[in-house]
Write a protein that holds these residues in place. Structure first.
Motif, PDB file in Angstrom:
ATOM      1  N   ARG A   1      61.972  10.621  19.901  1.00 39.19           N
ATOM      2  CA  ARG A   1      61.934  11.362  18.641  1.00 39.19           C
ATOM      3  C   ARG A   1      63.297  11.980  18.365  1.00 39.19           C
ATOM      4  NH1 ARG A   1      57.315  10.971  21.047  1.00 39.19           N
ATOM      5  NH2 ARG A   1      55.337  10.984  19.879  1.00 39.19           N
TER       6      ARG A   1
ATOM      7  N   ASN B   1      63.576  16.944   5.599  1.00 36.62           N
ATOM      8  CA  ASN B   1      63.843  16.892   7.035  1.00 36.62           C
ATOM      9  C   ASN B   1      62.869  15.927   7.696  1.00 36.62           C
ATOM     10  OD1 ASN B   1      65.110  20.214   7.884  1.00 36.62           O
ATOM     11  ND2 ASN B   1      65.510  18.921   6.130  1.00 36.62           N
TER      12      ASN B   1
ATOM     13  N   LEU C   1      59.555  16.560   9.341  1.00 39.63           N
ATOM     14  CA  LEU C   1      59.892  17.711  10.174  1.00 39.63           C
ATOM     15  C   LEU C   1      59.729  18.931   9.280  1.00 39.63           C
ATOM     16  CD1 LEU C   1      61.066  19.013  12.754  1.00 39.63           C
ATOM     17  CD2 LEU C   1      63.342  18.626  11.807  1.00 39.63           C
TER      18      LEU C   1
ATOM     19  N   LYS D   1      65.684  14.081  15.233  1.00 39.10           N
ATOM     20  CA  LYS D   1      65.711  14.766  13.935  1.00 39.10           C
ATOM     21  C   LYS D   1      66.704  14.053  13.006  1.00 39.10           C
ATOM     22  CE  LYS D   1      64.724  19.374  15.816  1.00 39.10           C
ATOM     23  NZ  LYS D   1      65.247  20.750  15.972  1.00 39.10           N
TER      24      LYS D   1
ATOM     25  N   ILE E   1      61.503  13.474  11.233  1.00 41.78           N
ATOM     26  CA  ILE E   1      61.485  13.087  12.642  1.00 41.78           C
ATOM     27  C   ILE E   1      61.434  11.564  12.643  1.00 41.78           C
ATOM     28  CG2 ILE E   1      60.177  13.072  14.795  1.00 41.78           C
ATOM     29  CD1 ILE E   1      59.093  15.832  13.999  1.00 41.78           C
TER      30      ILE E   1
END
Length: 751
Positions: free
Chosen positions: A218, A231, A247, A220, A233
């Motif tokens: 995973r 945002n 995210l 970001k 993942i």
């Protein structure tokens, strides 16, 4: 404030808070399925039963409001017995197919059964089976026997996406979750129901049987597909992107992402992915190494830019490129004396450029829209351009925000609107001036009365051939009503490009007066530039067209003499500035595909080969430090423009509107197979008012030939009496990309 005791801990909460919200405040977990902080309370799973002193039986924590002095036990014998009983009921009909279930390893039901269930079931009868459902190309609903009827998906489509597309039919043990008969789920936010589903009933169709959750790494990241800057993942395996999830960032995308952000990754490994540098020799393409390719580019630039001929070189850059890439491209241009750099590839009216005080942006924080008193949106196709921002506006409208729309068509927004006016684009500036003249009533009155108000200009306004006049009229209205003027940028880094002052030339001028050499930075000219056919024609007249691109295409193979493979945003580090001026940096999540390289590295080497000072960077952090001062960034965000601009388009000619198709915005999205299978991506019909069709002699005709800018395309016709007269609603799609710019005059003739 109310006082409540939970498992011996005291906590103060506001009037109206529920027990589960109070528990979350002190970090106490209460098991639940149907409860979600962004959805209405259903209280139908009963998993959150807790013991409340003086109450005769366990109560659902999600639906029980706090009273002063309440004492709650979440793990007492009474609470545990209630939770175990509910879990036993939930598992009565569950297929228990964990070894083959896509949700295995990240299943809420699995986790809670282990933590709050019994060790054995007393149920020995045959389990019921529910047939799978077809919810479209994105959401898989093949295993509906797993559904526990939490109704999260139902509430999401109704409350967040705005139109209920999933419902629960039948009753009791025969209940089934399904889309409406003969329909699929079509909201542009549909993928969020996959995240919401606590079991394996709704899964990602493209990801199905692709990998187990524990096999995935995973990372970001930040979305490069629109100006919100969601945002993300990004989940990877074997150096390839396998899945994209949200995210949580309450200030930007909350806990959601749009389908464009979620499923675009499927386009990363399209068969057209360029893996090696290529040079055209004698009409034939051949693979070369990087040294040969970069020497070719250096020679090409030097041969044309020498002897004061720098004006014959142009750089066209995609505004989804990172701050670092655009900064180095601008630095390269400045070092060579090139004055023709453009990132506003669909903008036609460049008169504003010299009068703007700073970078064009939203005019405030994204979260400010939550509690704005009034918002006027001018010239936008909101759901296509900003699907997640539209969901935020939808919630604000439900909470009382007065939202008004002025556009060329009446888009279905699934929210209560104070006003929605469909006006010919030639009359937008005049309509805004009339609103300023009547500040006490209607749309202007709601703006003036609001403590916090916005006037927002969408992509259609920005691509308007008379943008300067529309802008000046919008600024005058905002000033008079005490509202903020804002822009809804068209790409992930449009604000960043503005901050860097990247645009020193006009794309319209470079198309009208072709340059001898053009560098294309992640640009597919046939669809990314206003008037695709004209842009391609201009490139054909150049001596050299050098494309820095992640993908090859028929057009690039035709007009270019060299193709250099660059890494998309998932394979490089960099930074983007979103619509509210938020600088967000990210790292590459996987290795480069084939022999591709990050664009910033290619430009760095080119700068050194061309012997330009200041290209000794080792990483993107060092480039960013030189490119933008994060602390001073807010000072550079300013939508104010000086001067007045007379309207140039006064005759209400037959005008094309409709913006860019939601799944045709950038090269990655255009290659995502699941997104291209949705109804949003199909070839659009030209929609026209019935009277206009009659005036053109096309009443009853099923097809016509559309002509713009010397290009002709056959289009199907649909009558639509919600449109103003003399407007053709025809969104940009690869099938019609050859036509002229959006918001321009168009000709329709009988096929």
């Amino acid at each position: 404030m109310l006082q409540i005791q939970i498992d011996g801990k005291e906590v103060s909460v506001e009037q109206g808070a529920t027990v589960i919200e109070a528990a979350q405040k002190i970090g106490t977990y209460i098991p639940h399925f149907c409860y979600h902080k962004k959805l209405s309370i259903a209280a139908n799973c009963r998993m959150c039963l807790v013991e409340v002193e003086k109450a005769p039986k366990p109560l659902p924590a999600c639906a029980t409001p706090v009273t002063d002095g309440m004492v709650v036990h979440t793990h007492s014998a009474k609470a545990r017995q209630a939770q175990e009983g509910v879990m036993e009921f939930l598992l009565i009909n569950h297929p228990l197919d964990c070894p083959v279930c896509d949700q295995g390893g990240e299943c809420q039901l699995q986790d809670l059964a282990m933590g709050y269930g019994k060790t054995a079931s007393r149920y020995t009868e045959a389990k019921r089976a529910v047939p799978g459902k077809d919810m479209g190309p994105l959401v898989g609903a093949e295993e509906m026997s797993r559904c526990i009827h939490c109704t999260r998906c139902v509430r999401f489509t109704e409350e967040v996406a705005g139109m209920q597309e999933i419902a629960m039919s039948y009753r009791g043990e025969f209940s089934e979750i399904m889309p409406f008969v003969g329909k699929v789920v079509e909201t542009e936010l549909s993928g969020n129901v996959i995240d919401l589903c606590p079991v394996g009933a709704l899964t990602s169709k493209p990801f199905r049987f692709n990998a187990r959750s524990w096999e995935l790494s995973r990372r970001k990241s930040v979305s490069a597909h629109d100006a919100l800057g969601s945002n993300l993942i990004v989940q990877t395996k074997d150096h390839t992107v396998r899945r994209v999830l949200p995210l949580e960032n309450e200030a930007v995308n909350e806990c959601w992402i749009a389908d464009r952000d979620r499923f675009a990754y499927e386009g990363l490994y399209h068969e057209s992915r360029l893996k090696n540098p290529k040079i055209k020799q004698g009409g034939e393409w051949m693979d070369v190494d990087w040294k040969t390719a970069l020497e070719y580019v250096r020679n090409g630039i030097e041969c044309i830019a020498k002897d004061g001929n720098q004006d014959q070189v142009g750089i066209w850059a995609n505004p989804m490129n990172t701050v670092e890439e655009l900064f180095l491209a601008k630095k390269l241009a400045d070092g060579l004396g090139i004055k023709n750099t453009a990132s506003r590839l669909r903008q036609q009216d460049g008169r504003l450029a010299g009068s703007l005080k700073g970078a064009q942006w939203l005019g405030g924080a994204i979260a400010d829209l939550n509690d704005a008193g009034a918002v006027l949106v001018v010239g936008a196709n909101l759901r296509k351009e900003q699907p997640l921002l539209t969901a935020r506006l939808r919630r604000a409208a439900g909470n009382g925000t007065q939202i008004s729309i002025l556009a060329a068509n009446k888009e279905q927004l699934f929210m209560p609107l104070a006003a929605q006016e469909s006006v010919h684009p030639a009359q937008w500036a005049g309509r805004l001036k009339s609103l300023t003249a009547d500040l006490e009533n209607g749309i202007a009155g709601s703006l003036k009365a609001a403590e916090k108000a916005f006037v927002l200009l969408g992509a259609d306004a920005q691509n308007h051939p008379d943008y300067a006049a529309v802008y000046a009229a919008a600024q005058e209205l905002a000033d008079a009503a005490g509202a903020k003027l804002g822009i809804l940028p068209q790409a992930a880094n449009s604000v960043g490009a503005d901050l860097l002052r990247f645009d020193s030339g006009s794309i319209a001028e470079m198309v009208a007066q072709p340059r001898q050499a053009v560098l294309l930075l992640n640009v597919e000219p046939e669809i990314d530039v206003a008037g695709g056919a004209a842009a391609v024609s201009a490139l054909k007249q150049a001596k050299s067209v050098m494309a820095f691109t992640p993908f090859e295409s028929d057009t690039l193979l035709e007009v270019c003499d060299i193709l250099l493979p660059i890494a998309p945003f998932t394979e490089t580090s960099g930074s983007l500035v979103n619509m509210e001026g938020r600088l967000q940096s990210f790292h590459g999540v996987v290795q480069g595909c084939g022999d591709s390289r990050p664009l910033w590295k290619i430009l760095r080497v080119l700068g050194n080969l061309l012997e330009i000072d200041g290209f000794d960077y080792d990483n993107t952090e060092a480039i960013l430090q030189d490119a933008l001062d994060g602390a001073r960034l807010p000072e550079k965000l300013d939508n104010r423009a000086g001067g007045s601009f007379a309207a140039v388009q006064t005759v209400a000619k037959l005008t094309r509107v409709g913006g860019v198709g939601i799944y045709h915005t950038d090269p990655i999205v255009r290659r995502s197979a699941p997104l291209q299978e949705t109804s949003h991506a199909q070839i659009p019909a030209a929609r026209i008012h019935p009277q206009t069709l009659a005036d053109l002699g096309l009443a009853g005709a099923g097809e016509a030939v559309a002509k713009q800018n010397g290009a002709a395309v056959r289009v199907s016709l649909e009558a639509d009496d919600t449109l103003p007269q003399n407007v053709v609603h025809l969104p940009l799609h690869p099938a019609n990309a050859a036509l002229g710019g959006l918001m321009n005059a168009i000709v329709l003739e009988r096929a």
